[in-house]
Write a protein that holds these residues in place. Sequence first.
Motif, PDB file in Angstrom:
ATOM      1  N   UNK A  23      10.599  16.905   0.834  1.00 18.32           N
ATOM      2  CA  UNK A  23      10.951  16.368   2.149  1.00 18.32           C
ATOM      3  C   UNK A  23      11.863  17.349   2.879  1.00 18.32           C
ATOM      4  N   UNK A  29       2.701  11.260   3.846  1.00 23.59           N
ATOM      5  CA  UNK A  29       3.287  11.183   5.183  1.00 23.59           C
ATOM      6  C   UNK A  29       4.672  11.807   5.225  1.00 23.59           C
ATOM      7  N   UNK A  30       5.451  11.657   4.142  1.00 25.89           N
ATOM      8  CA  UNK A  30       6.821  12.164   4.174  1.00 25.89           C
ATOM      9  C   UNK A  30       6.915  13.670   3.923  1.00 25.89           C
ATOM     10  N   UNK A  31       5.851  14.290   3.415  1.00 24.72           N
ATOM     11  CA  UNK A  31       5.969  15.689   2.992  1.00 24.72           C
ATOM     12  C   UNK A  31       5.197  16.674   3.871  1.00 24.72           C
ATOM     13  N   UNK A  83       4.066  18.677   6.692  1.00 28.31           N
ATOM     14  CA  UNK A  83       3.068  18.774   7.753  1.00 28.31           C
ATOM     15  C   UNK A  83       1.854  17.897   7.613  1.00 28.31           C
ATOM     16  N   UNK A  84       1.923  16.803   6.867  1.00 25.08           N
ATOM     17  CA  UNK A  84       0.744  15.958   6.707  1.00 25.08           C
ATOM     18  C   UNK A  84       1.090  14.495   6.973  1.00 25.08           C
TER      19      UNK A  84
END
Lengths: 128, 163
Positions: B72, B116-118, B120-121
């Motif tokens: 993150x 979602x948290x990591x 660029x995705x």
Amino acid sequence: MDWDIELIGEILVSAFLVIGGLFALVGSFGLVRLRDCMQRLHAPTKATTLGIGGVLIASMIHFGMSGEQISFHELLITVFLFLTAPLTANFIAKAYLVYRVEESDLPPTTGKYGWAIYHDPPKDPADL
Amino acid sequence: MIKRLFPHPLLSLMLVLIWLLLVNKITTGNLLLGVLLSFIVPAVTEPYWPNRARLKKPLLGFEYVAVVLWDIIVANVQVALIVLFKPQDKINSQWVTVPLDLTSPEAITVLAGTITLTPGTVTAMLSADAGCLLVHCLHTDDPEAVRDEIKHRYERRLKELFQ
């Protein structure tokens, strides 16, 4: 100059506040700068995680140093944030896909069923 | 009997812990209230969550959380750099399809949240038979590498954790 523990604590607190503030600012700036809805989703889901994280760490250090009871609310806020941020992003993405994107614009799925917002789940439980 | 009372023992434990953290003061009264809540909430929500989530190796959870927290931080810096310095027309956003080996709903939820948290995705959608995830990538020239990294870095760990 004496480096007492309070001074170090205050420096740490300010550093985390500035870092957190910077990331929150970049996240908001991303909303203005990026082109479409899906790109804009990236900025707030991440930049604000560290932005708010920085402020929370600063808050924990501050209350830890000031000799009052150590507060665990910051930990809880972090946990709740990590649980809710992906969900919100997912819902916004889905709403966007329903209104603005055709299924033909997306890459195909790897199985024999299409994407969930355009197709019903399989009737046969063996396919699940 | 115990299974009827505590359909989700881990959830009950979490609820007591979260309650104590919320009130920020450990007293007998608060503890009792927390235990009471840990009865009521799982019992009321049980119809929506009939199967119990199984953790095979719970200790691996700590490794997973550490990896994700680190990612993150990296993700924040990467996305910040893209937002600040990359010219708009150079940002190459792509859809990536990630086929899933995971089957339990809880594991897939955790994977989707992690993506979602990591870096660029963002997870956008699941396929109708829960066989793959649709992931939006902010900037990549090699969608296959992104897919492989997600599978190797997160899904492999979750598989060990849940199945």
